[in-house]
Design an enzyme around this catalytic site. Structure first.
Site, PDB file in Angstrom:
ATOM      1  N   ARG A 153       0.851  -1.188   0.000  1.00  0.00           N
ATOM      2  CA  ARG A 153       0.000   0.000   0.000  1.00  0.00           C
ATOM      3  C   ARG A 153       0.884   1.234   0.000  1.00  0.00           C
ATOM      4  NH1 ARG A 153      -4.283   1.605   4.691  1.00  0.00           N
ATOM      5  NH2 ARG A 153      -2.384   1.959   5.862  1.00  0.00           N
TER       6      ARG A 153
ATOM      7  N   THR B  54      -0.805   7.725  -0.935  1.00  0.00           N
ATOM      8  CA  THR B  54      -2.125   7.653  -1.589  1.00  0.00           C
ATOM      9  C   THR B  54      -3.013   6.566  -0.980  1.00  0.00           C
ATOM     10  OG1 THR B  54      -1.408   5.991  -3.192  1.00  0.00           O
ATOM     11  CG2 THR B  54      -1.035   8.308  -3.782  1.00  0.00           C
TER      12      THR B  54
ATOM     13  N   ASP C 162       1.210  -1.830  12.383  1.00  0.00           N
ATOM     14  CA  ASP C 162       1.532  -2.372  11.057  1.00  0.00           C
ATOM     15  C   ASP C 162       1.732  -3.878  11.178  1.00  0.00           C
ATOM     16  OD1 ASP C 162       3.143  -3.306   8.789  1.00  0.00           O
ATOM     17  OD2 ASP C 162       3.188  -1.197   8.219  1.00  0.00           O
TER      18      ASP C 162
ATOM     19  N   ASP D 227       5.049  -5.430   9.709  1.00  0.00           N
ATOM     20  CA  ASP D 227       6.230  -5.107  10.520  1.00  0.00           C
ATOM     21  C   ASP D 227       6.231  -5.888  11.831  1.00  0.00           C
ATOM     22  OD1 ASP D 227       7.422  -3.390   8.745  1.00  0.00           O
ATOM     23  OD2 ASP D 227       6.491  -1.594   9.578  1.00  0.00           O
TER      24      ASP D 227
END
Ligand code: PRP
Ligand code: URA
Length: 209
Positions: free
Chosen positions: A104, A108, A200, A203
């Site tokens: 991703r 944006t 995340d 991660d």
């Protein structure tokens, strides 16, 4: 319209709470992602068709139940979806594994596909797409677009944490795809992260931050 199934089982809820904690280390995080996926998979397979087969026990012949004529494919959205694959394979070892690579864009929030390899005869399989996070829904919609373009017909989407924005976008784009999640969270922050969420997922699974 597709169904949204939120698993309220206490074991799942308890494990998701540990997952959310910022101090949960990567090795524990990975183990929990796999365990929660396995519990969700168990529940989401309730509607698999059964047939009666004849078997022989050490004592006599008898009729028994067996899952009938369904071939499965588990398709993780890379990277974070990889953490969920073994949760499905633990229960359905014969499932084939496809991969969809996508990241991703941080600005944006649009998905950028970079890889796609699916099992053959995808149209004959029940495809379970796995990704821990359904945020804006862009990645899930794009992944399922790709699977359908290659012939996929029967698809379920399984995530751990979903945002209402992602659920809406996925249901609008793919009304035939049921969504399974462990939690429907409040919404997205200005950076497209789920709140309260778990951060995340990629991660945290791979220890890259
Ligand atoms: C995360 C997550 C989903 C996606 C969700 O992946 O694993 O794939 O974001 O966001 P969306 O619903 O707004 O599309 P990311 O792009 O961070 O890649 P990674 O798994 O490689 O870390
Ligand atoms: N991707 C993640 O890993 N976490 C979020 O909260 C949103 C997208």
């Amino acid at each position: 319209m597709s169904q949204l199934i939120v698993f309220d089982h206490p074991l799942i809820q308890h494990k998701v709470s540990i997952l959310r904690k910022k101090d949960t280390a990567s090795n524990k995080f990975r183990a929990l992602v796999e365990e929660i996926t396995m519990l969700m998979c168990y529940e989401s397979m309730r509607d698999l068709p059964l047939e009666t087969v004849e078997i022989e026990t050490p004592l006599q012949k008898t009729e028994a139940k067996a899952i009938s004529g369904i071939k499965l494919a588990v398709i993780p959205i890379l990277r974070a979806g990889l953490g969920m694959v073994n949760g499905v394979l633990n229960l359905v070892p014969s499932a084939r594994v496809g991969h969809i690579g996508m990241y991703r864009d941080e600005q944006t929030l649009e998905p950028h596909p970079y890889y796609c390899k699916l099992p053959s005869n995808i149209g004959e399989r029940l495809a379970i797409v796995v990704d821990p996070m359904l945020a804006t829904g862009g990645s899930a919609v794009d992944a399922i677009d790709q699977i359908k373009a290659l012939g996929g017909k029967k698809i379920k989407f399984m995530c751990l944490v979903a945002a209402p924005e992602g659920v809406k976008r996925l249901q609008e784009a793919h009304p035939d795809v049921d969504i399974y999640c462990a939690s429907l969270d409040k919404g997205l922050n200005e950076n497209g992260y789920i709140l309260p969420g778990l951060g995340d997922a990629g991660d945290r699974i791979f220890g890259t931050k």
